[in-house]
Design a protein around this motif. Structure first.
Motif, PDB file in Angstrom:
ATOM      1  N   LEU A   1       0.806  -1.221   0.000  1.00  0.00           N
ATOM      2  CA  LEU A   1       0.000   0.000   0.000  1.00  0.00           C
ATOM      3  C   LEU A   1       0.841   1.274   0.000  1.00  0.00           C
ATOM      4  CD1 LEU A   1      -2.941  -1.001   2.378  1.00  0.00           C
ATOM      5  CD2 LEU A   1      -2.973  -0.778  -0.105  1.00  0.00           C
ATOM      6  N   PRO A   2       1.828   1.427   0.902  1.00  0.00           N
ATOM      7  CA  PRO A   2       2.611   2.662   0.854  1.00  0.00           C
ATOM      8  C   PRO A   2       3.446   2.802  -0.411  1.00  0.00           C
ATOM      9  CG  PRO A   2       3.519   1.126   2.465  1.00  0.00           C
ATOM     10  CD  PRO A   2       2.201   0.581   2.049  1.00  0.00           C
ATOM     11  N   VAL A   3       3.906   1.689  -0.961  1.00  0.00           N
ATOM     12  CA  VAL A   3       4.716   1.753  -2.195  1.00  0.00           C
ATOM     13  C   VAL A   3       3.860   2.243  -3.356  1.00  0.00           C
ATOM     14  CG1 VAL A   3       6.086   0.417  -3.823  1.00  0.00           C
ATOM     15  CG2 VAL A   3       6.216  -0.095  -1.380  1.00  0.00           C
ATOM     16  N   LEU A   4       2.742   1.567  -3.577  1.00  0.00           N
ATOM     17  CA  LEU A   4       1.860   1.966  -4.669  1.00  0.00           C
ATOM     18  C   LEU A   4       1.299   3.367  -4.441  1.00  0.00           C
ATOM     19  CD1 LEU A   4      -0.139  -1.370  -5.107  1.00  0.00           C
ATOM     20  CD2 LEU A   4       1.780  -0.559  -6.485  1.00  0.00           C
ATOM     21  N   GLY A   5       0.931   3.660  -3.193  1.00  0.00           N
ATOM     22  CA  GLY A   5       0.375   4.977  -2.894  1.00  0.00           C
ATOM     23  C   GLY A   5       1.358   6.097  -3.168  1.00  0.00           C
ATOM     24  N   ALA A   6       2.629   5.888  -2.800  1.00  0.00           N
ATOM     25  CA  ALA A   6       3.635   6.932  -3.012  1.00  0.00           C
ATOM     26  C   ALA A   6       3.866   7.192  -4.502  1.00  0.00           C
ATOM     27  CB  ALA A   6       4.941   6.523  -2.333  1.00  0.00           C
ATOM     28  N   TRP A   7       3.940   6.121  -5.289  1.00  0.00           N
ATOM     29  CA  TRP A   7       4.129   6.298  -6.732  1.00  0.00           C
ATOM     30  C   TRP A   7       2.953   7.033  -7.359  1.00  0.00           C
ATOM     31  CZ3 TRP A   7       8.146   5.895  -9.911  1.00  0.00           C
ATOM     32  CH2 TRP A   7       9.263   5.177  -9.509  1.00  0.00           C
ATOM     33  N   LEU A   8       1.741   6.633  -7.037  1.00  0.00           N
ATOM     34  CA  LEU A   8       0.568   7.285  -7.617  1.00  0.00           C
ATOM     35  C   LEU A   8       0.435   8.725  -7.145  1.00  0.00           C
ATOM     36  CD1 LEU A   8      -1.992   4.353  -7.386  1.00  0.00           C
ATOM     37  CD2 LEU A   8      -1.141   5.407  -9.485  1.00  0.00           C
ATOM     38  N   LEU A   9       0.723   8.946  -5.879  1.00  0.00           N
ATOM     39  CA  LEU A   9       0.646  10.308  -5.356  1.00  0.00           C
ATOM     40  C   LEU A   9       1.664  11.208  -6.043  1.00  0.00           C
ATOM     41  CD1 LEU A   9      -1.055  11.687  -3.094  1.00  0.00           C
ATOM     42  CD2 LEU A   9       0.942  11.425  -1.610  1.00  0.00           C
ATOM     43  N   GLY A  10       2.896  10.701  -6.207  1.00  0.00           N
ATOM     44  CA  GLY A  10       3.925  11.477  -6.874  1.00  0.00           C
ATOM     45  C   GLY A  10       3.565  11.771  -8.316  1.00  0.00           C
ATOM     46  N   PHE A  11       3.049  10.756  -9.021  1.00  0.00           N
ATOM     47  CA  PHE A  11       2.627  10.962 -10.413  1.00  0.00           C
ATOM     48  C   PHE A  11       1.535  12.020 -10.491  1.00  0.00           C
ATOM     49  CE2 PHE A  11      -0.554   9.853 -13.667  1.00  0.00           C
ATOM     50  CZ  PHE A  11       0.203  10.003 -14.820  1.00  0.00           C
ATOM     51  N   GLY A  12       0.529  11.915  -9.625  1.00  0.00           N
ATOM     52  CA  GLY A  12      -0.562  12.878  -9.653  1.00  0.00           C
ATOM     53  C   GLY A  12      -0.098  14.294  -9.391  1.00  0.00           C
ATOM     54  N   ILE A  13       0.811  14.463  -8.431  1.00  0.00           N
ATOM     55  CA  ILE A  13       1.308  15.809  -8.104  1.00  0.00           C
ATOM     56  C   ILE A  13       2.062  16.400  -9.282  1.00  0.00           C
ATOM     57  CG2 ILE A  13       2.961  17.058  -6.658  1.00  0.00           C
ATOM     58  CD1 ILE A  13       2.161  15.161  -4.364  1.00  0.00           C
ATOM     59  N   VAL A  14       2.965  15.603  -9.894  1.00  0.00           N
ATOM     60  CA  VAL A  14       3.769  16.112 -11.007  1.00  0.00           C
ATOM     61  C   VAL A  14       2.882  16.466 -12.195  1.00  0.00           C
ATOM     62  CG1 VAL A  14       5.560  15.531 -12.680  1.00  0.00           C
ATOM     63  CG2 VAL A  14       5.849  14.884 -10.288  1.00  0.00           C
ATOM     64  N   VAL A  15       1.905  15.610 -12.504  1.00  0.00           N
ATOM     65  CA  VAL A  15       1.016  15.872 -13.636  1.00  0.00           C
ATOM     66  C   VAL A  15       0.195  17.143 -13.400  1.00  0.00           C
ATOM     67  CG1 VAL A  15      -1.082  15.021 -14.773  1.00  0.00           C
ATOM     68  CG2 VAL A  15       0.882  13.524 -14.511  1.00  0.00           C
ATOM     69  N   LEU A  16      -0.311  17.317 -12.202  1.00  0.00           N
ATOM     70  CA  LEU A  16      -1.111  18.519 -11.925  1.00  0.00           C
ATOM     71  C   LEU A  16      -0.251  19.773 -11.924  1.00  0.00           C
ATOM     72  CD1 LEU A  16      -3.544  17.155  -9.183  1.00  0.00           C
ATOM     73  CD2 LEU A  16      -4.003  17.559 -11.604  1.00  0.00           C
ATOM     74  N   LEU A  17       1.004  19.673 -11.475  1.00  0.00           N
ATOM     75  CA  LEU A  17       1.902  20.826 -11.553  1.00  0.00           C
ATOM     76  C   LEU A  17       2.206  21.185 -13.008  1.00  0.00           C
ATOM     77  CD1 LEU A  17       4.429  20.091  -8.644  1.00  0.00           C
ATOM     78  CD2 LEU A  17       2.688  21.902  -8.737  1.00  0.00           C
ATOM     79  N   LEU A  18       2.432  20.165 -13.838  1.00  0.00           N
ATOM     80  CA  LEU A  18       2.640  20.424 -15.263  1.00  0.00           C
ATOM     81  C   LEU A  18       1.421  21.086 -15.885  1.00  0.00           C
ATOM     82  CD1 LEU A  18       4.467  17.229 -16.602  1.00  0.00           C
ATOM     83  CD2 LEU A  18       5.326  19.567 -16.670  1.00  0.00           C
ATOM     84  N   ALA A  19       0.230  20.618 -15.504  1.00  0.00           N
ATOM     85  CA  ALA A  19      -0.992  21.202 -16.039  1.00  0.00           C
ATOM     86  C   ALA A  19      -1.131  22.664 -15.615  1.00  0.00           C
ATOM     87  CB  ALA A  19      -2.200  20.393 -15.571  1.00  0.00           C
ATOM     88  N   ALA A  20      -0.748  22.971 -14.378  1.00  0.00           N
ATOM     89  CA  ALA A  20      -0.823  24.348 -13.910  1.00  0.00           C
ATOM     90  C   ALA A  20       0.176  25.238 -14.633  1.00  0.00           C
ATOM     91  CB  ALA A  20      -0.565  24.386 -12.400  1.00  0.00           C
ATOM     92  N   TRP A  21       1.316  24.664 -15.034  1.00  0.00           N
ATOM     93  CA  TRP A  21       2.355  25.434 -15.721  1.00  0.00           C
ATOM     94  C   TRP A  21       2.018  25.623 -17.202  1.00  0.00           C
ATOM     95  CZ3 TRP A  21       7.194  23.034 -18.126  1.00  0.00           C
ATOM     96  CH2 TRP A  21       8.007  24.028 -18.668  1.00  0.00           C
TER      97      TRP A  21
END
Length: 570
Positions: A397-417
């Protein structure tokens, strides 16, 4: 000159980013169902036994698919010497080849700028990345169909070239003995003939004579002879019923019967519309805006669109006509449609509507990853239930959660930029990030459980290094991941018939032999008190039956439903 150098530098970085994204994680996971373990098991048997003509799944001949893809995997292993690398490399190389062929075809039909749009459009679609990162036949098939179409369109639209006809015919023939439908590129001759009949040629346009297309016939036969030749020689020299049955199963039931009267994967006529709407994201979002532009060019008689779009439509109709449908069947259409879309994409993405659609796609993807990742890192009952169903530990759970959370944050930051003004670039970058997430994060974490390697490790530790292991109602990944040779009693045989052989096998050495059995297939003649529930994998529970648990005097049969249990092997 600085502008040219800058453009070349960006193009080089783009190619490198796509290569690294598609290759991400290669070698870090074992083959996973549904298809990968089956092909690797057959390829490994070829290497170990030296019998390459007839693929085997355990003790049985595997007659659902021709052996060409398994040959490629086996040959790759002999060069590399590592199955975790070798089994994925053919799909990776086929994916890269398909990208280049799409780029080169668009370059020849239009120009280099349009070529980059075609390649990036294809690389951004979900189905392309999924197939390039899985060891299924379909990516290699699409590379062959795209090669054949590339050569045919060059011959028909550039200038007559007999050598290209040989390439087109050979690739179509080789594709046909790779997965049955490799002949599909030859259907482009139908829209070409219709265009030739209805549209007056521009002055000075070069059109090959129809007679020259006859070279396709020997070239196609030569491609099919790569496999049919050795098979035909074997049939002449060995009239055994097993070989004859293999040939009949593969050449007739798995081709004509499977198409005209499919016995599984039966879907409604509109099934491929949902495939296009989902697996072709984000490209499918732009289809409504592309259709009017395509229609105008077709009405003007542009031969490039007649051939590309006419062929894609024929492929769609061909597979829609069959009652049996799978999402991968229409995958060969995708490169051609991306090439046809490429000239329209620059103008399309200057409009706010298509840009907002792409931005919305990225935002939904990023938000979904963020939400699921947060739930996995929290204490969500849904996440725990999903892991429990698949026999996976909660440490995931923490492994998968960290990867998905990181992906989501980076994608949303790119979208904001980048926002909607650079929505095309945002879609491409999101695809690159998604395939890195898939390759480096999700698949290596899930791999030991989806591939059954963790289960089979437990089996080996439980029975000890000197014990003999058998398997009944098994899956391909069980044999592939076992730490020792496994005795099987057939794969497609009904389970009762397998028990007729497995029981005496256990009784011959009851203190040294164990049987790995699917829970639903345990015989009433087994003493359950001695059997061991060894674990779960792929939503199935598996038991170890020691030889001492078998009651040789018992003649009870499985229940009617369980006794008929087989795996269709598709």
């Amino acid at each position: 000159m600085p502008t040219l150098l800058t453009r070349q530098r960006w193009q080089l970085l783009t190619c490198l980013a796509l290569l690294l994204a598609l290759a991400a994680g290669i070698g870090l996971r074992a083959p996973t169902p549904p298809d990968e373990p089956r092909f690797v098991l057959a390829a490994r048997a070829m290497v170990e036994t030296g019998q390459w003509l007839l693929p085997h799944r355990g003790s049985e001949l595997y007659a659902e698919k021709p052996p060409v893809f398994m040959w490629i995997q086996a040959a790759t292993y002999q060069v590399i010497g590592n199955w975790n690398l070798a089994f994925l490399l053919p799909s990776l190389l086929a994916g890269l080849a398909t990208l280049w062929l799409s780029w080169d075809l668009a370059r020849r039909l239009w120009n280099r700028r349009i070529a980059w749009w075609a390649m990036l459009a294809l690389a951004s679609c979900l189905q392309f990345g999924l197939m390039a990162k899985r060891a299924q036949i379909d990516m290699v098939l699409v590379a062959l169909t795209t090669l054949s179409l590339w050569a045919l369109l060059r011959h028909l639209l550039e200038r007559p070239n007999t050598r290209l006809l040989w390439v087109a015919g050979f690739a179509a023939g080789l594709g046909t003995v790779t997965k049955g439908v490799g002949f599909l590129p030859l259907l482009v001759l139908l829209p070409w003939a219709l265009w030739r009949w209805k549209v007056q040629l521009r002055p000075g346009a070069a059109l090959p004579r129809a007679r020259s297309l006859l070279w396709l016939i020997p070239a196609f036969l030569l491609g099919t002879a790569v496999w049919l030749g050795p098979l035909g020689i074997a049939l002449l020299n060995d009239p055994s019923p097993e070989l004859q049955g293999y040939a009949r199963e593969l050449l007739f039931k798995q081709t004509g019967t499977r198409y005209a009267n499919a016995w599984h994967h039966v879907q409604p006529a509109w099934y491929y519309l949902q495939v296009i709407a989902t697996l072709w994201l984000p490209g499918s979002l732009l289809l409504p805006a592309l259709l009017p532009g395509w229609w105008r060019r077709l009405r003007r008689g542009d031969s490039r669109y007649w051939l590309l779009l006419g062929w894609a439509l024929l492929v769609l109709l061909f597979f829609t006509a069959s009652p049996g449908k799978r999402e991968v069947y229409i995958f060969p259409m995708l490169p051609a449609l991306c090439v046809a879309a490429a000239p329209l994409l620059p103008g399309l993405l200057r409009r706010p509507g298509p840009r907002w659609l792409l931005l919305a796609y990225v935002l939904v993807l990023g938000a979904a990853a963020l939400g699921i990742g947060a739930q996995l890192l929290g204490d969500g009952a849904w996440a725990h239930a999903q892991l429990a169903r698949r026999g996976m530990p909660e440490t995931l759970l923490p492994v998968l959660g960290a990867w998905l959370l990181g992906f989501g944050i980076v994608v949303l930051l790119l979208a904001a930029w980048l926002r909607q003004r650079r929505a095309g670039m945002l879609a491409v970058l999101t695809a690159v990030l998604l395939w890195n997430l898939h390759g480096w994060g999700l698949m290596p974490a899930l791999g030991p459980y989806s591939s059954s390697s963790a289960l089979m490790q437990q089996v080996g530790e439980r029975i000890g290094p000197s014990a003999e292991l058998g398997a009944l109602a098994w899956r391909e990944q069980n044999l592939l991941q076992a730490d020792r040779p496994v005795t099987d009693f057939g794969f497609k045989r009904p389970w009762d018939e397998q028990w007729h052989d497995a029981g005496p096998w256990l009784a011959q050495a009851p203190h040294n032999r164990w049987l790995l059995v699917l829970e639903q297939a345990i015989s009433p003649c087994v003493d359950r008190a001695q059997a061991v529930m060894i674990g779960s994998a792929n939503r199935n529970r598996w038991w170890l039956v020691p030889g001492t648990a078998w009651n040789a005097a018992c003649h009870a049969e499985l229940s009617k439903d369980a006794a008929a249990g087989v795996d269709d092997g598709d």
